[in-house]
Motif scaffolding. Structure first.
Motif, PDB file in Angstrom:
ATOM      1  N   ILE A  48       0.853  -1.191   0.000  1.00 42.71           N
ATOM      2  CA  ILE A  48       0.000   0.000   0.000  1.00 42.71           C
ATOM      3  C   ILE A  48       0.890   1.243   0.000  1.00 42.71           C
ATOM      4  O   ILE A  48       0.623   2.225  -0.704  1.00 42.71           O
ATOM      5  N   GLY A  49       1.969   1.196   0.776  1.00 39.94           N
ATOM      6  CA  GLY A  49       2.899   2.323   0.807  1.00 39.94           C
ATOM      7  C   GLY A  49       3.536   2.565  -0.557  1.00 39.94           C
ATOM      8  O   GLY A  49       3.640   3.702  -1.017  1.00 39.94           O
ATOM      9  N   ARG A  50       3.949   1.491  -1.222  1.00 40.78           N
ATOM     10  CA  ARG A  50       4.551   1.622  -2.547  1.00 40.78           C
ATOM     11  C   ARG A  50       3.541   2.199  -3.541  1.00 40.78           C
ATOM     12  O   ARG A  50       3.878   3.034  -4.379  1.00 40.78           O
ATOM     13  N   LEU A  51       2.303   1.730  -3.428  1.00 37.88           N
ATOM     14  CA  LEU A  51       1.270   2.199  -4.347  1.00 37.88           C
ATOM     15  C   LEU A  51       0.935   3.668  -4.097  1.00 37.88           C
ATOM     16  O   LEU A  51       0.691   4.433  -5.032  1.00 37.88           O
ATOM     17  N   ALA A  52       0.942   4.063  -2.824  1.00 38.51           N
ATOM     18  CA  ALA A  52       0.659   5.457  -2.479  1.00 38.51           C
ATOM     19  C   ALA A  52       1.735   6.375  -3.050  1.00 38.51           C
ATOM     20  O   ALA A  52       1.432   7.416  -3.646  1.00 38.51           O
ATOM     21  N   LYS A  53       2.987   6.006  -2.883  1.00 37.63           N
ATOM     22  CA  LYS A  53       4.081   6.826  -3.417  1.00 37.63           C
ATOM     23  C   LYS A  53       3.962   6.953  -4.938  1.00 37.63           C
ATOM     24  O   LYS A  53       4.100   8.039  -5.505  1.00 37.63           O
ATOM     25  N   TYR A  54       3.703   5.830  -5.583  1.00 38.42           N
ATOM     26  CA  TYR A  54       3.550   5.826  -7.042  1.00 38.42           C
ATOM     27  C   TYR A  54       2.400   6.738  -7.467  1.00 38.42           C
ATOM     28  O   TYR A  54       2.524   7.520  -8.419  1.00 38.42           O
ATOM     29  N   THR A  55       1.280   6.631  -6.760  1.00 31.73           N
ATOM     30  CA  THR A  55       0.103   7.440  -7.097  1.00 31.73           C
ATOM     31  C   THR A  55       0.434   8.924  -7.082  1.00 31.73           C
ATOM     32  O   THR A  55       0.103   9.667  -8.020  1.00 31.73           O
ATOM     33  N   PHE A  56       1.112   9.380  -6.039  1.00 32.33           N
ATOM     34  CA  PHE A  56       1.452  10.802  -5.951  1.00 32.33           C
ATOM     35  C   PHE A  56       2.542  11.181  -6.949  1.00 32.33           C
ATOM     36  O   PHE A  56       2.519  12.274  -7.515  1.00 32.33           O
ATOM     37  N   ASP A  57       3.486  10.279  -7.194  1.00 33.04           N
ATOM     38  CA  ASP A  57       4.524  10.548  -8.190  1.00 33.04           C
ATOM     39  C   ASP A  57       3.915  10.750  -9.572  1.00 33.04           C
ATOM     40  O   ASP A  57       4.404  11.545 -10.383  1.00 33.04           O
ATOM     41  N   MET A  58       2.833  10.026  -9.866  1.00 32.22           N
ATOM     42  CA  MET A  58       2.184  10.113 -11.174  1.00 32.22           C
ATOM     43  C   MET A  58       1.193  11.269 -11.269  1.00 32.22           C
ATOM     44  O   MET A  58       0.593  11.495 -12.306  1.00 32.22           O
ATOM     45  N   GLY A  59       1.000  11.988 -10.155  1.00 32.87           N
ATOM     46  CA  GLY A  59       0.066  13.106 -10.193  1.00 32.87           C
ATOM     47  C   GLY A  59      -1.355  12.732  -9.842  1.00 32.87           C
ATOM     48  O   GLY A  59      -2.291  13.506 -10.061  1.00 32.87           O
ATOM     49  N   GLY A  60      -1.543  11.523  -9.272  1.00 29.89           N
ATOM     50  CA  GLY A  60      -2.880  11.112  -8.863  1.00 29.89           C
ATOM     51  C   GLY A  60      -3.246  11.733  -7.518  1.00 29.89           C
ATOM     52  O   GLY A  60      -2.383  12.230  -6.791  1.00 29.89           O
ATOM     53  N   ALA A  61      -4.510  11.700  -7.178  1.00 33.07           N
ATOM     54  CA  ALA A  61      -4.977  12.275  -5.912  1.00 33.07           C
ATOM     55  C   ALA A  61      -5.149  11.174  -4.869  1.00 33.07           C
ATOM     56  O   ALA A  61      -5.364  10.009  -5.198  1.00 33.07           O
ATOM     57  N   GLY A  62      -5.093  11.568  -3.592  1.00 39.90           N
ATOM     58  CA  GLY A  62      -5.283  10.616  -2.509  1.00 39.90           C
ATOM     59  C   GLY A  62      -6.667   9.984  -2.560  1.00 39.90           C
ATOM     60  O   GLY A  62      -6.879   8.888  -2.031  1.00 39.90           O
ATOM     61  N   ASP A  63      -7.605  10.658  -3.225  1.00 38.17           N
ATOM     62  CA  ASP A  63      -8.965  10.121  -3.341  1.00 38.17           C
ATOM     63  C   ASP A  63      -8.977   8.780  -4.078  1.00 38.17           C
ATOM     64  O   ASP A  63      -9.842   7.937  -3.838  1.00 38.17           O
ATOM     65  N   LEU A  64      -8.023   8.576  -4.985  1.00 38.79           N
ATOM     66  CA  LEU A  64      -7.961   7.315  -5.716  1.00 38.79           C
ATOM     67  C   LEU A  64      -7.656   6.170  -4.759  1.00 38.79           C
ATOM     68  O   LEU A  64      -8.292   5.112  -4.800  1.00 38.79           O
TER      69      LEU A  64
END
Length: 304
Positions: free
Chosen positions: A193-209
């Motif tokens: 989950i931590g790896r996915l969270a970092k990736y999400t923000f690195d890609m410009g995604g929002a925490g809502d995803l």
């Protein structure tokens, strides 16, 4: 394979009938009748990459169909060898796959400056010759959603289905409530989950995803993201199909413009279904997402 140490992001709500068939890996051939079943099978197999040419008036694109496995990043590297893929468009039709391998693949695509969308790539035969097109009635589920996020520009047609869910232990997704879990299992889940969270923000995604995904347990139906949620999560960056696919004057099936409508999704870890006759997808020590096996959306046990 130690599925107990493998997290898999899986989508099993059924996809219903898909518009057109696929005769080649990742590329459907339109010859008169649609073969939705064949397209569905393609999405259950390990991800395949195909180059779709739309010469002479436009550049082509990459069709990525199937689930992400431990082999997918290497398969893409092999596919990309000798090709100029900078700024390429990648058209997705996938039920997800391995979390860590999807992250690795998504970072490769971002490094290429890729554009992403959801659709089924078609080769249409006509008197004038074969023409390439994209049908919007496709599915992007589980980790596919995070592959979609890797595009610098991201377009989702109205007819497409983007679904999310939770991460879970692969060998216990069939009866998640009844299974027992160790401290090691919790460590693996939280790590990914931590790896996915970092990736999400690195890609410009929002925490809502992440919030929407991690709120859907494996015993509930996938959550299909609505048009409003696609924007809230920053999965969509444009409403103009022309920004990711060839102009409308090229014979391409229009990817419907984005109005507002609801959807659903979920994360789950499990093993890739072994029901497919071709070589089954391999799971890794991380989360994976796979394709549904029915014909209608139902609450079914995870079968990664």
């Amino acid at each position: 394979m130690r599925l107990g140490r493998s997290l898999v992001l899986r989508g099993w709500a059924l996809l219903g009938a898909v518009a057109l068939c696929s005769a080649l890996p990742g590329v459907a051939t339109l010859g008169g009748s649609a073969h939705a079943g064949v397209t569905l099978e393609e999405r259950k197999l390990p991800m395949r990459f195909s180059w779709v040419a739309c010469e002479p008036n436009c550049r082509g694109w990459v069709s990525a169909v199937g689930i992400v496995t431990a082999d997918s990043p290497g398969d893409f590297d092999e596919f990309a060898r000798g090709r100029q893929l900078g700024g390429v468009t990648i058209v997705l039709d996938s039920s997800g796959g391995s979390v860590n391998d999807s992250i690795a693949l998504g970072r490769r695509w971002r490094n290429l400056g890729a554009l992403t969308t959801v659709g089924i790539s078609l080769q249409t035969r006509s008197a004038q010759g074969d023409r390439a097109s994209v049908a919007p009635e496709a599915y992007c589920e589980s980790m596919c959603v995070f592959l979609l996020l890797s595009g610098k520009t991201r377009y989702v047609p109205e007819a497409a289905h983007v679904r999310v869910h939770q991460i879970w232990m692969g060998d216990r997704a069939d009866d998640a409530k009844a299974a027992s879990y160790t401290a090691q299992d919790l460590m693996i889940v939280e790590r990914d989950i931590g790896r996915l969270a970092k990736y999400t923000f690195d890609m410009g995604g929002a925490g809502d995803l992440l919030s929407l995904s991690l709120n859907v347990p494996p015993w509930e139906d996938l959550h299909e993201l609505s048009r409003a949620e696609l924007r809230l999560t920053n999965l969509v960056t444009t409403d103009a199909v022309a920004e990711v696919l060839p102009p409308a004057d090229i014979p391409v099936v229009p990817v419907v413009e984005l109005p507002a409508k609801p959807v659903q999704d979920r994360f789950v870890s499990s093993a890739v279904p072994a029901e497919i006759t071709p070589q089954p997808a391999k799971s890794t020590k991380t989360a994976e997402a796979v394709v549904p096996t029915g014909g209608v959306a139902v609450t079914a046990p995870a079968q990664q």
